[in-house]
Design an enzyme around this catalytic site. Structure first.
Site, PDB file in Angstrom:
ATOM      1  N   GLY A  15      -1.489  -5.395  59.384  1.00  0.00           N
ATOM      2  CA  GLY A  15      -2.202  -6.373  58.554  1.00  0.00           C
ATOM      3  C   GLY A  15      -1.465  -6.772  57.284  1.00  0.00           C
ATOM      4  O   GLY A  15      -2.080  -7.309  56.360  1.00  0.00           O
ATOM      5  N   LYS A  38       9.437 -14.162  52.583  1.00  0.00           N
ATOM      6  CA  LYS A  38       9.643 -13.233  53.707  1.00  0.00           C
ATOM      7  C   LYS A  38      11.146 -13.241  53.990  1.00  0.00           C
ATOM      8  O   LYS A  38      11.666 -14.224  54.538  1.00  0.00           O
ATOM      9  CB  LYS A  38       8.841 -13.739  54.916  1.00  0.00           C
ATOM     10  CG  LYS A  38       9.059 -12.960  56.190  1.00  0.00           C
ATOM     11  CD  LYS A  38       7.910 -12.048  56.510  1.00  0.00           C
ATOM     12  CE  LYS A  38       8.210 -11.242  57.782  1.00  0.00           C
ATOM     13  NZ  LYS A  38       7.229 -10.191  58.025  1.00  0.00           N
TER      14      LYS A  38
HETATM   15  N1  ADP Z   1      -8.736  -7.720  58.027  1.00  0.00           N
HETATM   16  C1  ADP Z   1      -8.480  -8.412  59.133  1.00  0.00           C
HETATM   17  N2  ADP Z   1      -9.465  -9.136  59.730  1.00  0.00           N
HETATM   18  C2  ADP Z   1      -9.230  -9.847  60.848  1.00  0.00           C
HETATM   19  N3  ADP Z   1      -8.026  -9.913  61.468  1.00  0.00           N
HETATM   20  C3  ADP Z   1      -7.009  -9.219  60.932  1.00  0.00           C
HETATM   21  C4  ADP Z   1      -7.186  -8.435  59.746  1.00  0.00           C
HETATM   22  N4  ADP Z   1      -5.992  -7.867  59.461  1.00  0.00           N
HETATM   23  C5  ADP Z   1      -5.141  -8.265  60.422  1.00  0.00           C
HETATM   24  N5  ADP Z   1      -5.731  -9.070  61.300  1.00  0.00           N
HETATM   25  C6  ADP Z   1      -5.122  -9.691  62.494  1.00  0.00           C
HETATM   26  O1  ADP Z   1      -4.358  -8.669  63.159  1.00  0.00           O
HETATM   27  C7  ADP Z   1      -3.114  -9.195  63.599  1.00  0.00           C
HETATM   28  C8  ADP Z   1      -1.968  -8.420  62.944  1.00  0.00           C
HETATM   29  O2  ADP Z   1      -2.041  -8.617  61.529  1.00  0.00           O
HETATM   30  P1  ADP Z   1      -0.777  -9.051  60.660  1.00  0.00           P
HETATM   31  O3  ADP Z   1      -1.274  -9.320  59.294  1.00  0.00           O
HETATM   32  O4  ADP Z   1      -0.021 -10.152  61.332  1.00  0.00           O
HETATM   33  O5  ADP Z   1       0.076  -7.705  60.720  1.00  0.00           O
HETATM   34  P2  ADP Z   1       1.562  -7.393  60.186  1.00  0.00           P
HETATM   35  O6  ADP Z   1       1.940  -8.475  59.223  1.00  0.00           O
HETATM   36  O7  ADP Z   1       1.478  -6.045  59.552  1.00  0.00           O
HETATM   37  O8  ADP Z   1       2.442  -7.358  61.414  1.00  0.00           O
HETATM   38  C9  ADP Z   1      -3.111 -10.684  63.252  1.00  0.00           C
HETATM   39  O9  ADP Z   1      -3.591 -11.412  64.356  1.00  0.00           O
HETATM   40  C10 ADP Z   1      -4.099 -10.762  62.093  1.00  0.00           C
HETATM   41  O10 ADP Z   1      -4.696 -12.034  61.943  1.00  0.00           O
HETATM   42 MG    MG Z   2       3.570  -9.829  59.118  1.00  0.00          MG
END
Ligand code: ADP
Ligand code: MG
Length: 228
Positions: A15, A38
């Site tokens: 996340g 990034k």
């Molecule tokens: N609090 C949250 N509520 C709903 N969806 C979430 C939440 N945190 C992460 N996600 C979803 O989980 C997936 C992975 O999250 P992401 O932020 O992309 O992870 P990372 O950047 O650590 O790889 C994505 O599809 C994101 O939208």
């Molecule tokens: Mg990410």
């Protein structure tokens, strides 16, 4: 004078991007000139014939950044593998000087710059004739860390390991954010307390599933950033 922070996580998909989006949104909704960077991104996808860096687009959309997502990263690769491998496949090795120059450019454009890393704390950016680890970039940019962790079973282990590994390299960790946190779940609440006790670091915020805002004072959030 600009301030920055580096967001890492206890792993991929924990996340980081979601929470970073809420962080940048929070700052910008408080009329702070906040930006996002990034350094490297793998797993970019073609949308309408254009290669789009998904993390940059997510944060730009949620935080209302008036910059095309492609301009928010220095290295964008299509293969959805570790950046060092994606860079090898595409024959475009990551150069720390390029990242430093882009970071300086971004920090001149914004008062608060939030940098999102790749994967977890141990992430190789280059493993060819040279070894370049993500932690080398964190040190090069001279940033402190904010760690995004899940709140579920197993989080004490991954959070403590991430904190201790960073500290062993002389990187300062300012705190953690627990994601997908359910404040009615006794395990999540215990994880929050245990992680704070063991690491002696604050869990500065908890983010619920589908949260639209970061539940944290703007001043406290700003205090996590360090002058760059
Ligand atoms: N609090 C949250 N509520 C709903 N969806 C979430 C939440 N945190 C992460 N996600 C979803 O989980 C997936 C992975 O999250 P992401 O932020 O992309 O992870 P990372 O950047 O650590 O790889 C994505 O599809 C994101 O939208
Ligand atoms: Mg990410």
């Amino acid at each position: 004078m600009s301030k920055g922070i580096f967001i890492t996580g206890t792993g991929t998909d924990v996340g980081k991007t979601y929470v970073t989006g809420l962080i940048v949104k929070k700052l910008r909704s408080s009329d702070i000139n906040a930006g996002y960077y990034k350094p490297a991104l793998s797993g970019a996808e073609f949308v309408g014939g254009k290669l789009i860096p998904g993390d940059c687009k997510f944060v730009a959309d949620i935080a209302g950044l008036p910059i095309p997502p492609q301009a928010l990263t220095s290295y964008m690769y299509e293969p959805a593998v570790s950046p060092h491998l994606a860079a090898q496949i595409e024959h475009r090795p990551i150069e720390p000087d390029v990242i430093l120059a882009d970071f300086i450019k971004f920090s001149r454009q914004h008062d608060f710059i939030t940098v999102e890393g790749c994967g977890g704390i141990v992430c190789p950016l280059r493993l060819d004739d040279k070894i370049l680890m993500q932690t080398d970039i964190i040190k090069l940019l001279n940033l402190d860390l904010l760690i995004v962790s899940s709140a579920e079973l197993g989080s004490i282990n991954s959070a403590v390991l991430t904190v201790r590994y960073a500290e062993s390299l002389g990187i300062t960790v300012n705190g953690l954010i627990l994601n997908n946190y359910d404040d009615t779940n006794f395990l999540h609440k215990d994880n929050r307390n245990s992680i704070q006790r063991i690491t002696k670091l604050p869990v500065v915020a908890c983010v619920a599933c589908h949260a639209a805002h970061l539940d944290m004072e703007t001043t406290a959030l700003c205090n996590l950033y360090k002058e760059v």
